[in-house]
Design a protein around this motif. Structure first.
Motif, PDB file in Angstrom:
ATOM      1  N   TYR A  83      27.667 -46.589   2.649  1.00  0.00           N
ATOM      2  CA  TYR A  83      28.614 -45.485   2.847  1.00  0.00           C
ATOM      3  C   TYR A  83      28.672 -45.179   4.416  1.00  0.00           C
ATOM      4  O   TYR A  83      27.734 -45.534   5.099  1.00  0.00           O
ATOM      5  CB  TYR A  83      27.547 -44.052   2.284  1.00  0.00           C
ATOM      6  CG  TYR A  83      27.655 -44.207   0.819  1.00  0.00           C
ATOM      7  CD1 TYR A  83      28.779 -43.517   0.191  1.00  0.00           C
ATOM      8  CD2 TYR A  83      26.835 -44.739   0.079  1.00  0.00           C
ATOM      9  CE1 TYR A  83      28.762 -43.652  -1.236  1.00  0.00           C
ATOM     10  CE2 TYR A  83      26.753 -44.792  -1.368  1.00  0.00           C
ATOM     11  CZ  TYR A  83      27.816 -44.100  -1.915  1.00  0.00           C
ATOM     12  OH  TYR A  83      27.943 -44.009  -3.545  1.00  0.00           O
ATOM     13  N   ASP A  84      29.692 -44.471   4.953  1.00  0.00           N
ATOM     14  CA  ASP A  84      29.781 -44.078   6.127  1.00  0.00           C
ATOM     15  C   ASP A  84      28.871 -43.009   6.637  1.00  0.00           C
ATOM     16  O   ASP A  84      28.279 -43.109   7.744  1.00  0.00           O
ATOM     17  CB  ASP A  84      31.451 -43.633   6.202  1.00  0.00           C
ATOM     18  CG  ASP A  84      32.351 -44.776   6.069  1.00  0.00           C
ATOM     19  OD1 ASP A  84      31.930 -45.958   6.412  1.00  0.00           O
ATOM     20  OD2 ASP A  84      33.450 -44.607   5.556  1.00  0.00           O
ATOM     21  N   TYR A  85      28.692 -41.928   5.868  1.00  0.00           N
ATOM     22  CA  TYR A  85      27.799 -40.832   6.241  1.00  0.00           C
ATOM     23  C   TYR A  85      26.987 -40.637   4.963  1.00  0.00           C
ATOM     24  O   TYR A  85      27.528 -40.466   3.774  1.00  0.00           O
ATOM     25  CB  TYR A  85      28.558 -39.560   6.495  1.00  0.00           C
ATOM     26  CG  TYR A  85      29.278 -39.747   7.748  1.00  0.00           C
ATOM     27  CD1 TYR A  85      28.933 -39.460   8.843  1.00  0.00           C
ATOM     28  CD2 TYR A  85      30.583 -40.071   7.757  1.00  0.00           C
ATOM     29  CE1 TYR A  85      29.412 -39.741  10.014  1.00  0.00           C
ATOM     30  CE2 TYR A  85      31.267 -40.075   8.949  1.00  0.00           C
ATOM     31  CZ  TYR A  85      30.404 -40.004  10.163  1.00  0.00           C
ATOM     32  OH  TYR A  85      31.310 -40.049  11.284  1.00  0.00           O
ATOM     33  N   ILE A  86      25.722 -40.506   4.926  1.00  0.00           N
ATOM     34  CA  ILE A  86      24.978 -39.724   3.979  1.00  0.00           C
ATOM     35  C   ILE A  86      24.494 -38.639   4.448  1.00  0.00           C
ATOM     36  O   ILE A  86      23.575 -38.362   5.529  1.00  0.00           O
ATOM     37  CB  ILE A  86      23.547 -40.760   3.337  1.00  0.00           C
ATOM     38  CG1 ILE A  86      24.474 -42.516   3.295  1.00  0.00           C
ATOM     39  CG2 ILE A  86      22.968 -40.397   2.413  1.00  0.00           C
ATOM     40  CD1 ILE A  86      23.104 -43.276   2.938  1.00  0.00           C
ATOM     41  N   LEU A  87      24.939 -37.666   3.621  1.00  0.00           N
ATOM     42  CA  LEU A  87      24.380 -35.967   4.015  1.00  0.00           C
ATOM     43  C   LEU A  87      23.161 -35.757   2.934  1.00  0.00           C
ATOM     44  O   LEU A  87      23.024 -36.004   1.953  1.00  0.00           O
ATOM     45  CB  LEU A  87      25.399 -34.905   3.826  1.00  0.00           C
ATOM     46  CG  LEU A  87      26.809 -35.420   4.308  1.00  0.00           C
ATOM     47  CD1 LEU A  87      27.931 -34.372   3.844  1.00  0.00           C
ATOM     48  CD2 LEU A  87      26.613 -35.225   5.837  1.00  0.00           C
ATOM     49  N   ILE A  88      22.106 -35.282   3.809  1.00  0.00           N
ATOM     50  CA  ILE A  88      20.914 -34.922   2.935  1.00  0.00           C
ATOM     51  C   ILE A  88      20.670 -33.562   3.038  1.00  0.00           C
ATOM     52  O   ILE A  88      20.458 -32.878   4.144  1.00  0.00           O
ATOM     53  CB  ILE A  88      19.887 -35.688   3.487  1.00  0.00           C
ATOM     54  CG1 ILE A  88      19.823 -36.979   3.530  1.00  0.00           C
ATOM     55  CG2 ILE A  88      18.510 -35.309   2.416  1.00  0.00           C
ATOM     56  CD1 ILE A  88      18.522 -37.727   4.032  1.00  0.00           C
TER      57      ILE A  88
END
Ligand code: ATP
Ligand code: MG
Length: 224
Positions: A83-88
């Protein structure tokens, strides 16, 4: 997006349901692998892993385990390249879950409500960031704070935003997320704002925030 809050609001506001079946809790305990947890949302290329109230049980189980702060980080390890970004999405208060989230993260974005007490919570969070850096040697970056629930007609809101921009030791994103009816309504319909009301001022504000975040990555590449 990994929903890491036992309240599972991010899950339900994306999908309209709190979730049934496997969720991030089962990933943490290692009983289910990540590819069985990832779900598709109505937004192209936006996948998510749901949370559920099970996750608060994880707190109790993890407390006595060695390496208890590293469970989410280990879970994410194999996912990172995909993934380009993983938001948590993290719970609001400081706990072992929040620590797991911060240790799994490379950087943190801090939403700050334009209210007096927000600034108090903020200094507590910054102390935690320092503690992670110094004692746990985790090089967590603060990407920035974002002012939210902002009503420019309220003097207090303007003061809080101004105060933050003057004193916050890291970036404060330019965009202010307004207090907006569409943003309040969208979760009730189980839709993200970009689908519920894509041309609303709330959607536009979040789009601008995304642009600012993406622009940061360019800046980071320049530094390297
Ligand atoms: N900018 C906004 N304008 C109007 N209402 C908003 C806005 N942002 C959030 N809300 C409302 O407040 C509710 C809680 O928002 P959100 O889940 O983003 O906050 P939170 O701080 O993550 O909450 P929690 O602490 O429970 O995790 C949302 O369901 C929405 O109805
Ligand atoms: Mg939340």
């Amino acid at each position: 997006m990994i929903d890491f809050d036992p309240q599972a609001n991010a899950t339900s506001s994306l999908t309209g349901i709190r979730s049934a079946g496997n969720n991030i809790y089962h990933g943490l305990t290692g009983s289910v692998s990540y590819d069985q947890l990832i779900r598709f949302s109505d937004i192209l290329n936006y996948h998510y892993i749901p949370s559920s109230s099970d996750l608060s049980g994880a707190l109790v189980e993890l407390v006595s385990m060695s390496g208890r702060e590293y469970y989410l980080r280990n879970f994410i390890h194999n996912l990172r390249q995909q993934y380009d970004y993983i938001l948590i999405d993290l719970p609001p208060s400081l706990s072992l879950l929040t620590l797991n989230g911060l240790i799994a993260a490379d950087e943190v974005i801090i939403p700050v409500q334009a209210e007096y007490y927000s600034l108090e919570g903020l200094s507590e969070l910054l102390q935690t960031v320092d503690l992670l850096r110094e004692r746990m040697h985790h090089p967590l970056r603060v990407a920035g704070a974002v002012v939210t629930l902002y009503d420019k007609r309220e003097r207090l809101a303007r003061d809080v935003a101004k105060n933050l921009r003057t004193h916050f030791p890291y970036r404060v994103f330019d965009v202010e997320i307004p207090r907006a009816v569409s943003l309040a309504e969208a979760p009730g319909f189980g839709k993200p704002i970009l689908i519920y009301d894509p041309n609303s001022i709330g959607a536009n504000a979040y789009r601008r925030l995304a642009e600012e975040v993406i622009a940061l990555e360019g800046g980071l590449k320049d530094e390297l």
